[in-house]
Design an enzyme around this catalytic site. Sequence first.
Site, mmCIF file in Angstrom:
data_model
loop_
_atom_site.group_PDB
_atom_site.id
_atom_site.type_symbol
_atom_site.label_atom_id
_atom_site.label_comp_id
_atom_site.label_asym_id
_atom_site.label_seq_id
_atom_site.Cartn_x
_atom_site.Cartn_y
_atom_site.Cartn_z
ATOM 1 N N ASP A 41 0.843 -1.205 0.000
ATOM 2 C CA ASP A 41 0.000 0.000 0.000
ATOM 3 C C ASP A 41 0.881 1.260 0.000
ATOM 4 O O ASP A 41 0.690 2.176 -0.820
ATOM 5 C CB ASP A 41 -0.896 -0.045 1.250
ATOM 6 C CG ASP A 41 -2.049 0.943 1.228
ATOM 7 O OD1 ASP A 41 -2.259 1.591 0.178
ATOM 8 O OD2 ASP A 41 -2.740 1.059 2.252
ATOM 9 N N GLY A 127 1.165 -9.986 4.535
ATOM 10 C CA GLY A 127 2.244 -9.226 5.165
ATOM 11 C C GLY A 127 1.823 -8.794 6.555
ATOM 12 O O GLY A 127 1.691 -9.609 7.478
HETATM 13 N N1 AR6 Z 1 5.221 -5.407 -4.671
HETATM 14 C C1 AR6 Z 1 4.674 -6.623 -4.520
HETATM 15 N N2 AR6 Z 1 4.409 -7.178 -3.315
HETATM 16 C C2 AR6 Z 1 4.741 -6.454 -2.221
HETATM 17 C C3 AR6 Z 1 5.311 -5.169 -2.291
HETATM 18 C C4 AR6 Z 1 5.561 -4.638 -3.593
HETATM 19 N N3 AR6 Z 1 6.084 -3.426 -3.760
HETATM 20 N N4 AR6 Z 1 5.495 -4.712 -1.025
HETATM 21 C C5 AR6 Z 1 5.078 -5.680 -0.188
HETATM 22 N N5 AR6 Z 1 4.623 -6.735 -0.906
HETATM 23 P P1 AR6 Z 1 1.193 -6.053 3.018
HETATM 24 P P2 AR6 Z 1 -1.450 -6.839 4.038
HETATM 25 C C6 AR6 Z 1 4.046 -8.005 -0.445
HETATM 26 O O1 AR6 Z 1 1.749 -5.955 4.379
HETATM 27 O O2 AR6 Z 1 -0.863 -7.990 4.746
HETATM 28 C C7 AR6 Z 1 -0.698 -1.770 4.978
HETATM 29 O O3 AR6 Z 1 -0.242 -0.925 6.009
HETATM 30 C C8 AR6 Z 1 4.378 -8.446 0.956
HETATM 31 O O4 AR6 Z 1 5.629 -9.122 0.972
HETATM 32 O O5 AR6 Z 1 1.548 -4.976 2.045
HETATM 33 O O6 AR6 Z 1 -2.705 -7.039 3.241
HETATM 34 C C9 AR6 Z 1 -2.116 -1.448 4.552
HETATM 35 O O7 AR6 Z 1 -2.386 -0.072 4.632
HETATM 36 C C10 AR6 Z 1 3.226 -9.385 1.243
HETATM 37 O O8 AR6 Z 1 3.477 -10.672 0.695
HETATM 38 O O9 AR6 Z 1 -0.438 -6.116 3.022
HETATM 39 C C11 AR6 Z 1 -2.933 -2.244 5.532
HETATM 40 O O10 AR6 Z 1 -3.109 -1.538 6.739
HETATM 41 C C12 AR6 Z 1 2.053 -8.773 0.476
HETATM 42 O O11 AR6 Z 1 2.639 -7.816 -0.413
HETATM 43 C C13 AR6 Z 1 -2.102 -3.465 5.760
HETATM 44 O O12 AR6 Z 1 -0.752 -3.093 5.479
HETATM 45 C C14 AR6 Z 1 1.014 -8.092 1.327
HETATM 46 O O13 AR6 Z 1 1.638 -7.470 2.440
HETATM 47 C C15 AR6 Z 1 -2.468 -4.581 4.810
HETATM 48 O O14 AR6 Z 1 -1.720 -5.727 5.136
#
Ligand code: AR6
Length: 185
Positions: A41, A127
Amino acid sequence: MANPLDPARRLQLVVGDITGLAVDAIVNAANRALAGGGGVDGAIHRAAGPELKRHTDAHYAGCPTGDCVISPGFGLKARHVIHCVGPVWRGGGADEDRLLAGCYARALALAAANGIASIAFPAISTGIYGFPADRAAGIAISTIVKDLILYDDIERVIFVCFNEAAADHYRAQLAALGKGIGPVE
Ligand code: AR6
């Protein structure tokens, strides 16, 4: 000859950063307030620029868990961003599987309604929200394979994994389904 509309033939696995992809839509792993945050995000908002937050603030009063909203991509190469709100993992007894599947199903439906032919998903909820990555990969793939049959105009669905360990969960799930997948880029 294999049917080019076979859902499995429209899937692709990419290891890398979703913000750099030139596709019709990238999917964001957002929160219910659409407030921005860390993880993917934060990366999407940084790459899109401040207009993205201004747009979602102006058009949406947040988004429920398991659902999604759409915005332009602004500074991104992607034309649109579909903001999905995945469930926080609470041990598996709080409807997390159904809510996560809802994200993928609703995002595909929203993409189809907006003429989107190529869409890239991160591993939503795996994540900061703590959803087990192998279980989430199974839900992502099974939901997309099931629902892609409904949308002939969606030509390409890309699962974007941030690292090889995450991609291995997708490879294992695809192997379990007995489906081939396009080359890893
Ligand atoms: N490209 C692709 N995947 C990514 C990237 C990127 N640039 N960055 C991280 N990931 P997360 P959630 C992966 O934490 O668990 C935020 O604060 C990461 O390794 O981004 O749904 C929002 O505002 C993981 O596998 O999302 C919400 O409050 C995946 O993306 C909360 O985090 C998702 O990790 C959402 O948490």
